[in-house]
Design a protein around this motif. Structure first.
Motif, mmCIF file in Angstrom:
data_model
loop_
_atom_site.group_PDB
_atom_site.id
_atom_site.type_symbol
_atom_site.label_atom_id
_atom_site.label_comp_id
_atom_site.label_asym_id
_atom_site.label_seq_id
_atom_site.Cartn_x
_atom_site.Cartn_y
_atom_site.Cartn_z
ATOM 1 N N SER A 1 -55.134 6.062 57.069
ATOM 2 C CA SER A 1 -55.501 7.206 56.784
ATOM 3 C C SER A 1 -56.065 7.549 55.461
ATOM 4 C CB SER A 1 -54.138 8.321 57.036
ATOM 5 O OG SER A 1 -53.815 8.478 58.281
ATOM 6 N N PRO A 2 -57.261 8.231 55.250
ATOM 7 C CA PRO A 2 -57.919 8.349 53.994
ATOM 8 C C PRO A 2 -57.090 9.049 53.122
ATOM 9 C CG PRO A 2 -59.148 9.727 55.497
ATOM 10 C CD PRO A 2 -57.886 8.813 56.206
ATOM 11 N N LYS A 3 -57.165 8.877 51.761
ATOM 12 C CA LYS A 3 -56.531 9.767 50.879
ATOM 13 C C LYS A 3 -57.140 11.148 50.876
ATOM 14 C CE LYS A 3 -55.766 6.065 47.430
ATOM 15 N NZ LYS A 3 -56.271 5.439 46.113
ATOM 16 N N GLU A 4 -56.280 12.018 50.360
ATOM 17 C CA GLU A 4 -56.772 13.693 50.766
ATOM 18 C C GLU A 4 -58.105 13.740 50.250
ATOM 19 O OE1 GLU A 4 -54.959 17.925 49.974
ATOM 20 O OE2 GLU A 4 -53.396 16.167 49.748
ATOM 21 N N ASN A 5 -58.565 13.343 49.211
ATOM 22 C CA ASN A 5 -59.874 13.673 48.578
ATOM 23 C C ASN A 5 -60.933 12.677 49.227
ATOM 24 O OD1 ASN A 5 -59.348 11.147 47.621
ATOM 25 N ND2 ASN A 5 -60.010 11.396 45.505
ATOM 26 N N GLU A 6 -60.649 11.722 50.067
ATOM 27 C CA GLU A 6 -61.541 11.007 51.000
ATOM 28 C C GLU A 6 -61.593 11.542 52.426
ATOM 29 O OE1 GLU A 6 -59.654 7.212 50.387
ATOM 30 O OE2 GLU A 6 -60.963 6.642 48.768
#
Length: 137
Positions: free
Chosen positions: A15-20
């Motif tokens: 899962s991508p980081k929230e900002n990604e």
């Protein structure tokens, strides 16, 4: 990462980081994300994976409890015959035997007996008291 069937295939992802996070209206596979964020960790952890090739890819939505990314378990605070067992973010199959037992205990014994899961009660949402964890996927 897990083996998928017996044909030498593996299912991997991250899962991508929230900002990604990508635009939710676009479900095209981001091959660069895999090459830059997933592949290096995979090859570092399992050197033999350096030789493997990507054969297929997909992108999709990941359903989870947006409040604190943990399950919501227990009786509804206002409706006495309604029980929650939801918000598992893809872990439902893993956790379903324990959750089924816990909800059965609530229904029949009016309390958890085997494993106290009261921290997952929906009251935490009403009280705005998230149960935050690091490294949750």
């Amino acid at each position: 990462m897990r083996r998928e069937g017996l044909g030498g295939n593996y299912l991997v992802g991250s899962s991508p980081k929230e900002n990604e996070e990508p635009d939710v209206s676009n479900l095209d596979v981001d091959h660069e994300f895999f090459q830059e964020k997933v592949w290096p960790h995979l090859a570092n952890r399992i050197p033999a994976f350096e030789e493997l090739k990507v054969s297929t890819a997909w992108a999709g939505f990941y359903d989870y409890n947006a409040f604190d990314q943990n399950a919501i378990l227990g009786i509804h605070p206002l409706v006495t015959n309604m029980y929650f067992a939801t918000g598992f973010s893809g872990h439902g199959l893993q956790q379903s035997p324990a959750v089924g037992r816990a909800i059965a205990e609530l229904i029949f014994d009016h309390k958890y007996k085997t494993l106290d899961l009261s921290a997952l009660h929906p009251d935490r949402i009403i009280m705005n008291n998230p149960m935050l964890e690091k490294n949750i996927v």
